[in-house]
Design an enzyme around this catalytic site. Structure first.
Site, PDB file in Angstrom:
ATOM      1  N   GLU A  89       0.840  -1.181   0.000  1.00 12.46           N
ATOM      2  CA  GLU A  89       0.000   0.000   0.000  1.00 12.46           C
ATOM      3  C   GLU A  89       0.880   1.237   0.000  1.00 12.46           C
ATOM      4  O   GLU A  89       1.940   1.266   0.637  1.00 12.46           O
ATOM      5  CB  GLU A  89      -0.884  -0.001   1.239  1.00 12.46           C
ATOM      6  CG  GLU A  89      -1.934  -1.092   1.155  1.00 12.46           C
ATOM      7  CD  GLU A  89      -2.683  -1.280   2.456  1.00 12.46           C
ATOM      8  OE1 GLU A  89      -3.882  -1.520   2.381  1.00 12.46           O
ATOM      9  OE2 GLU A  89      -2.068  -1.180   3.528  1.00 12.46           O
TER      10      GLU A  89
ATOM     11  N   CYS B 245       3.398   8.585   0.692  1.00 12.93           N
ATOM     12  CA  CYS B 245       4.039   7.676   1.650  1.00 12.93           C
ATOM     13  C   CYS B 245       4.242   6.340   0.945  1.00 12.93           C
ATOM     14  O   CYS B 245       3.283   5.764   0.424  1.00 12.93           O
ATOM     15  CB  CYS B 245       3.133   7.526   2.867  1.00 12.93           C
ATOM     16  SG  CYS B 245       3.687   6.295   4.057  1.00 12.93           S
TER      17      CYS B 245
ATOM     18  N   CYS C 268       6.949  -6.708   7.157  1.00 11.78           N
ATOM     19  CA  CYS C 268       8.007  -6.100   7.962  1.00 11.78           C
ATOM     20  C   CYS C 268       8.410  -7.093   9.044  1.00 11.78           C
ATOM     21  O   CYS C 268       7.557  -7.775   9.620  1.00 11.78           O
ATOM     22  CB  CYS C 268       7.506  -4.808   8.602  1.00 11.78           C
ATOM     23  SG  CYS C 268       8.767  -3.942   9.573  1.00 11.78           S
TER      24      CYS C 268
ATOM     25  N   CYS D 211       7.061  -4.413  15.784  1.00 13.27           N
ATOM     26  CA  CYS D 211       6.584  -3.376  16.711  1.00 13.27           C
ATOM     27  C   CYS D 211       5.131  -3.686  17.071  1.00 13.27           C
ATOM     28  O   CYS D 211       4.305  -3.960  16.202  1.00 13.27           O
ATOM     29  CB  CYS D 211       6.715  -1.988  16.082  1.00 13.27           C
ATOM     30  SG  CYS D 211       8.421  -1.604  15.649  1.00 13.27           S
TER      31      CYS D 211
ATOM     32  N   CYS E  81       1.928  -1.755  15.537  1.00 12.44           N
ATOM     33  CA  CYS E  81       1.916  -1.482  14.097  1.00 12.44           C
ATOM     34  C   CYS E  81       1.384  -2.685  13.323  1.00 12.44           C
ATOM     35  O   CYS E  81       1.815  -3.818  13.546  1.00 12.44           O
ATOM     36  CB  CYS E  81       3.332  -1.144  13.626  1.00 12.44           C
ATOM     37  SG  CYS E  81       3.403  -0.772  11.856  1.00 12.44           S
TER      38      CYS E  81
ATOM     39  N   LEU F  44      10.977   6.687  17.769  1.00  8.32           N
ATOM     40  CA  LEU F  44      11.479   6.484  19.131  1.00  8.32           C
ATOM     41  C   LEU F  44      10.410   5.828  20.030  1.00  8.32           C
ATOM     42  O   LEU F  44      10.664   4.794  20.633  1.00  8.32           O
ATOM     43  CB  LEU F  44      11.933   7.829  19.713  1.00  8.32           C
ATOM     44  CG  LEU F  44      12.584   7.768  21.083  1.00  8.32           C
ATOM     45  CD1 LEU F  44      13.915   7.042  21.030  1.00  8.32           C
ATOM     46  CD2 LEU F  44      12.788   9.177  21.664  1.00  8.32           C
TER      47      LEU F  44
ATOM     48  N   CYS G 107      -1.022   6.107   9.718  1.00  7.12           N
ATOM     49  CA  CYS G 107       0.249   5.536  10.178  1.00  7.12           C
ATOM     50  C   CYS G 107       0.006   4.244  10.922  1.00  7.12           C
ATOM     51  O   CYS G 107      -0.839   4.181  11.817  1.00  7.12           O
ATOM     52  CB  CYS G 107       0.929   6.473  11.164  1.00  7.12           C
ATOM     53  SG  CYS G 107       1.405   8.019  10.469  1.00  7.12           S
TER      54      CYS G 107
HETATM   55  N1  SAH Z   1       9.938   0.990   9.876  1.00  8.62           N
HETATM   56  C1  SAH Z   1      10.024   2.407   9.752  1.00  8.62           C
HETATM   57  C2  SAH Z   1       9.040   3.040   8.781  1.00  8.62           C
HETATM   58  C3  SAH Z   1       7.591   2.628   8.883  1.00  8.62           C
HETATM   59  S1  SAH Z   1       6.686   3.166  10.280  1.00  8.62           S
HETATM   60  C4  SAH Z   1       9.911   3.041  11.111  1.00  8.62           C
HETATM   61  O1  SAH Z   1       9.694   2.340  12.090  1.00  8.62           O
HETATM   62  O2  SAH Z   1      10.092   4.253  11.223  1.00  8.62           O
HETATM   63  C5  SAH Z   1       6.126   4.741  10.049  1.00  8.62           C
HETATM   64  C6  SAH Z   1       5.564   5.404  11.317  1.00  8.62           C
HETATM   65  O3  SAH Z   1       4.270   4.888  11.671  1.00  8.62           O
HETATM   66  C7  SAH Z   1       6.428   5.175  12.534  1.00  8.62           C
HETATM   67  O4  SAH Z   1       6.872   6.386  13.046  1.00  8.62           O
HETATM   68  C8  SAH Z   1       5.489   4.496  13.510  1.00  8.62           C
HETATM   69  O5  SAH Z   1       5.702   4.949  14.750  1.00  8.62           O
HETATM   70  C9  SAH Z   1       4.138   4.908  13.071  1.00  8.62           C
HETATM   71  N2  SAH Z   1       3.113   3.964  13.530  1.00  8.62           N
HETATM   72  C10 SAH Z   1       3.171   2.622  13.486  1.00  8.62           C
HETATM   73  N3  SAH Z   1       2.040   2.079  13.985  1.00  8.62           N
HETATM   74  C11 SAH Z   1       1.241   3.102  14.332  1.00  8.62           C
HETATM   75  C12 SAH Z   1      -0.085   3.185  14.868  1.00  8.62           C
HETATM   76  N4  SAH Z   1      -0.801   2.084  15.114  1.00  8.62           N
HETATM   77  N5  SAH Z   1      -0.602   4.399  15.091  1.00  8.62           N
HETATM   78  C13 SAH Z   1       0.109   5.509  14.812  1.00  8.62           C
HETATM   79  N6  SAH Z   1       1.346   5.496  14.303  1.00  8.62           N
HETATM   80  C14 SAH Z   1       1.915   4.307  14.064  1.00  8.62           C
END
Ligand code: SAH
Length: 351
Positions: free
Chosen positions: A91, A106, A113, A117, A120, A219, A341
Site C-alpha cells: 500500500e 508515503c 516487515c 513493533c 503497528c 522512538l 500511520c
Molecule cells: N519501519 C520504519 C518506517 C515505517 S513506520 C519506522 O519504524 O520508522 C512509520 C511510522 O508509523 C512510525 O513512526 C510508527 O511509529 C508509526 N506507527 C506505526 N504504527 C502506528 C499506529 N498504530 N498508530 C500511529 N502510528 C503508528
C-alpha cells in the site's frame, strides 16, 4: 531489449543502448520522457531515431506494477493498493496538503516487515520480501499520477509505509537517486524523508550514501524499559545508541531529524514520559512529531492499545514545548480507510 525503465538509471540505460549499437546519450531523453509521462514513453514527442524506437517500443516492460484498488478517505487521503508483476502487493498513501496544489506521498520499502513493533499492523504477518528499487519508484509514479488527477503536485515523499527502509538500504537509496534526479522524479532532497525504527548501522550507512535526505527516527519511548515492550529492535539498539546515531546523521548531513513518537494511552504518554523525553532532547536540535495511536486491533503480544485523550496529548505536547523542544502533534489522516500511520498491511488482506 527488455527492460523496465523504473529499474535503470541514466548510466545503466546508456550502457544498454551502447551495447545495442545505439547512441548512449538518448538514455537521458528517454528517461525524462518516461517519467514526464507517468511511466510510459510517449514516442510521438521524442525523436531518438528508428533504431532505438524499434528496439524499445515493444520490448520495454513499461510498468512492473499495477494499481489494483484505491480507497479514498473522507479527508481526501487516498490509499493505493499496488500489485507487482514479480508478485506481492503493497500500500502507498497520498495525503492532500492543506495547500490546494500540493500532496504528500508515503511509500513502502518492503512487503511486510520483520520489526515486530507491537502497535503497528505492517508487521503482523512478518516480512515477505524486500522491494526492488524499481518497485519503490513505481509507487512514486502511481502517487504522482494520483496527485495530478487531483490537480495537485506531489511535493514530498516519506518512507513511512510498510517495512524498514534501513534493512533494504541499497534498493531504497537507488530508488531515492532516481526519484531525486533531474531527468527522472525531479523531487528535491529535502522533500524526501527516510523513517527508521533505529537500525544504527543503517543510519550511518544512509549518511555514507551522501543522499541529502531527512531522517525520521521512530522512538516511541524515552527509556529502554518502556521502549523494549513496544519495539523488539530496542534490545539490539537501545535508546541512547539510536539518539547518538541520529545526532551523527545530523552532524554529517546537516538536517534536523524528526523524532516520531506514537502516543499510546497509559503506556508512553504520562507526564513522566514527557519529562524524560524532554531531558533526552536537551542539546539535540531535533523536532518531535507526536502521532496519536491509530487502532490496529491487538498487537503481536496480545496487548491492545488505545489513543490518549485530546487533553493528554495536549499536556504531553505542552511539557515538551515548555522544555524548549519543538513539538507537533500529527493530524490523523485516512484512518477511516485504514490508511493512517501503522495501519498499512499486506494489502491483499484488506477488503
Ligand atoms: N519501519 C520504519 C518506517 C515505517 S513506520 C519506522 O519504524 O520508522 C512509520 C511510522 O508509523 C512510525 O513512526 C510508527 O511509529 C508509526 N506507527 C506505526 N504504527 C502506528 C499506529 N498504530 N498508530 C500511529 N502510528 C503508528
Amino acid at each position: 531489449m527488455s527492460v523496465a525503465l523504473t529499474d535503470v538509471d541514466v548510466e545503466s540505460l546508456a550502457d544498454r543502448l551502447r551495447a545495442a549499437g545505439c547512441v548512449p546519450s538518448h538514455a537521458r531523453r528517454l528517461l525524462r520522457n518516461y517519467y514526464d509521462n507517468s511511466g510510459a514513453v510517449d514516442w510521438q514527442s521524442i525523436d531518438v531515431g528508428k533504431h532505438v524506437r524499434s528496439l524499445f517500443e515493444n520490448a520495454i516492460a513499461q510498468r512492473q506494477s499495477q494499481l489494483l484498488t484505491r480507497h479514498v478517505s473522507s479527508d481526501g487521503t487516498s490509499k493505493l493498493l499496488i500489485q507487482f508483476a514479480a508478485g506481492g502487493a503493497v500500500e502507498s498513501v497520498l495525503m492532500p496538503s492543506y495547500r490546494p496544489d500540493r500532496a504528500a506521498g508515503c511509500v513502502s520499502s518492503q512487503i511486510g516487515c520483520a520489526m515486530g513493533c507491537d502497535f503497528c499492523a505492517s508487521t503482523k504477518n512478518g516480512l515477505e520480501r524486500n522491494l526492488t528499487a524499481g518497485e519503490i519508484v513505481e509507487q512514486f509514479l502511481h502517487l504522482r499520477a494520483e496527485a495530478a488527477a487531483m490537480g495537485r503536485r506531489l511535493t514530498s515523499l516519506v518512507f513511512m509505509g510498510m517495512g524498514e527502509p534501513m534493512l533494504n538500504l541499497p534498493n531504497v537509496s537507488a530508488a531515492i537517486r532516481r526519484i531525486a534526479s533531474a531527468e527522472m522524479g525531479a523531487l528535491g532532497w529535502r522533500q524526501i524523508t527516510v523513517s527508521t525504527v533505529g537500525i544504527v548501522p543503517g543510519i550511518d550507512a544512509l549518511a555514507d550514501t551522501g543522499l541529502n535526505v531527512h531522517l525520521a527516527l521512530s522512538l516511541h519511548a524515552p527509556d529502554d524499559a518502556t521502549r523494549a515492550t513496544l519495539v523488539p529492535m530496542n534490545r539490539r539498539y537501545p535508546v541512547a545508541e539510536i539518539i547518538k546515531a541520529a545526532q551523527r546523521f545530523q552532524e554529517r548531513i546537516g538536517r534536523v531529524p524528526t523524532i516520531e513518537y506514537c502516543l499510546l494511552a497509559g503506556v508512553n504518554d504520562t507526564d513522566e514520559h514527557a519529562e524524560k523525553l524532554a531531558a533526552l532532547m536537551q542539546g539535540f536540535r531535533a523536532h518531535v512529531n507526536l502521532i496519536p495511536y491509530n487502532p490496529i486491533g491487538v498487537g503481536i503480544s496480545g496487548r491492545a492499545y488505545e489513543r490518549p485523550s485530546t487533553d493528554r496529548i495536549a499536556r504531553f505536547t505542552q511539557i515538551l514545548r515548555e522544555a524548549g523542544v519543538v513539538t507537533h502533534a500529527r493530524d490523523t489522516r485516512g484512518d477511516d480507510v485504514n490508511a493512517a500511520c501503522g495501519q498499512l498491511r499486506q494489502a491483499v488482506l484488506i477488503p
